[in-house]
Design an enzyme around this catalytic site. Structure first.
Site, PDB file in Angstrom:
ATOM      1  N   HIS A   1       1.610   3.144  -6.166  1.00 13.90           N
ATOM      2  CA  HIS A   1       0.940   2.162  -7.014  1.00 13.90           C
ATOM      3  C   HIS A   1      -0.569   2.368  -6.927  1.00 13.90           C
ATOM      4  CE1 HIS A   1       4.487  -0.746  -6.569  1.00 13.90           C
ATOM      5  NE2 HIS A   1       4.618  -0.021  -5.467  1.00 13.90           N
ATOM      6  N   TYR A   2      -1.314   1.841  -7.897  1.00 20.27           N
ATOM      7  CA  TYR A   2      -2.716   1.545  -7.636  1.00 20.27           C
ATOM      8  C   TYR A   2      -2.857   0.035  -7.510  1.00 20.27           C
ATOM      9  CZ  TYR A   2      -3.680   0.893 -12.774  1.00 20.27           C
ATOM     10  OH  TYR A   2      -3.700   0.494 -14.081  1.00 20.27           O
TER      11      TYR A   2
ATOM     12  N   HIS B   1       4.969   3.565 -10.035  1.00 27.00           N
ATOM     13  CA  HIS B   1       5.400   2.221 -10.421  1.00 27.00           C
ATOM     14  C   HIS B   1       5.747   2.191 -11.910  1.00 27.00           C
ATOM     15  CE1 HIS B   1       4.529  -2.394  -9.925  1.00 27.00           C
ATOM     16  NE2 HIS B   1       5.816  -2.122  -9.982  1.00 27.00           N
TER      17      HIS B   1
ATOM     18  N   GLU C   1       0.303   1.243  -1.798  1.00 22.92           N
ATOM     19  CA  GLU C   1      -0.749   0.804  -2.711  1.00 22.92           C
ATOM     20  C   GLU C   1      -1.997   1.652  -2.453  1.00 22.92           C
ATOM     21  OE1 GLU C   1      -1.070  -1.352  -5.135  1.00 22.92           O
ATOM     22  OE2 GLU C   1       0.744  -2.602  -5.038  1.00 22.92           O
TER      23      GLU C   1
ATOM     24  N   ASP D   1       0.769   1.824 -13.565  1.00 29.51           N
ATOM     25  CA  ASP D   1       0.124   2.425 -12.401  1.00 29.51           C
ATOM     26  C   ASP D   1       1.050   3.442 -11.703  1.00 29.51           C
ATOM     27  OD1 ASP D   1       1.550  -0.120 -11.706  1.00 29.51           O
ATOM     28  OD2 ASP D   1       1.011   0.396  -9.656  1.00 29.51           O
TER      29      ASP D   1
END
Length: 242
Positions: free
Chosen positions: A24-25, A136, A89, A146
């Site tokens: 993810h970001y 994601h 993340e 993302d």
């Protein structure tokens, strides 16, 4: 690899064995804002790890627990992906916080080096197949974009993280019409949920054709799709149609 620990209360018991890695970001104005949100019990979101721009890695949830990062999602017909996955993340403003002028903020080299090191450890530790290293946006194409088309997937693949078939040149063997199910089959062979084919196609492009995220099944997209589907399925794709 050094880990900092900043525990989140947002986790519960797994229901499945880990076999998926989701990248993810953060999509927030700062890494601290993202970390605070993932540690807020009212937010009800978390991830196992967060990687800062300078390469620092924070662990929020133990691998053995079910972090709340994937949401409503599926891959290869599997659901409850929170139970099956490790979530990372990566601190990056993404589409929500672009650079002045609108460009997407780059991922610093030191950050990607840290993501690669962490991912290599996790893929080995949990025996995660390369076909199950996902964005994601791959697992939730109708609602997520993302870690974005600016994420360097080829660099990860060169380090043994995820699949990145080189883009084929020339006409190649592609589905070009005459078989409405061909596009669906190839997206499904990779793992996408095809309940919304247009969304799945955009997610595919964001991952494998990042300079052409149009949602349109043009010749280049179909050629790339056939090549990637073959790599993911390990079998030949459908024959070309005139």
């Amino acid at each position: 690899m050094r880990l900092e620990h900043s525990p989140s209360p947002n986790h519960d018991a797994r229901r499945h064995k880990v076999d998926l890695l989701v990248l993810h970001y953060t999509g927030m104005q700062s890494g601290q804002a993202a970390l605070d949100r993932m540690r807020d019990p009212e937010a009800k979101v978390s991830a196992h790890y967060m990687v800062w721009e300078d390469g620092r890695i924070v662990q929020l949830v133990e691998d053995s627990r079910r972090a709340w990062h994937a949401g409503v999602s599926s891959w290869n017909g599997d659901d409850d992906l929170n139970s099956r996955s490790i979530g990372i993340e990566i601190v990056n403003g993404g589409h929500d916080f672009p650079l002045p002028g609108g460009a997407l903020p780059p991922y610093p080299d030191v950050q990607i080096d840290a993501v690669i090191s962490l991912a290599q450890t996790l893929v080995t530790r949990h025996d995660i197949p390369q076909s199950r290293v996902v964005a994601h946006s791959d697992i939730a194409p109708k609602r997520k974009i993302d870690p974005g088309e600016h994420f360097p997937w080829p660099r990860l693949a060169a380090a043994g993280i995820g699949l990145w078939p080189e883009e084929a040149s020339g006409a190649g063997c592609v589905w070009m019409g005459g078989d409405p199910g061909g596009l669906n089959r190839q997206l499904g062979a990779i793992g996408y949920d095809i309940s919304d084919v247009s969304a799945a196609l955009r997610a595919f492009q964001r991952r494998f054709l990042p300079d052409a995220v149009t949602g349109l099944a043009d010749a280049r997209t179909l050629r790339r799709l056939a090549h990637v589907a073959e790599a993911y399925s390990g079998t030949s794709t459908s024959s070309p149609q005139a």
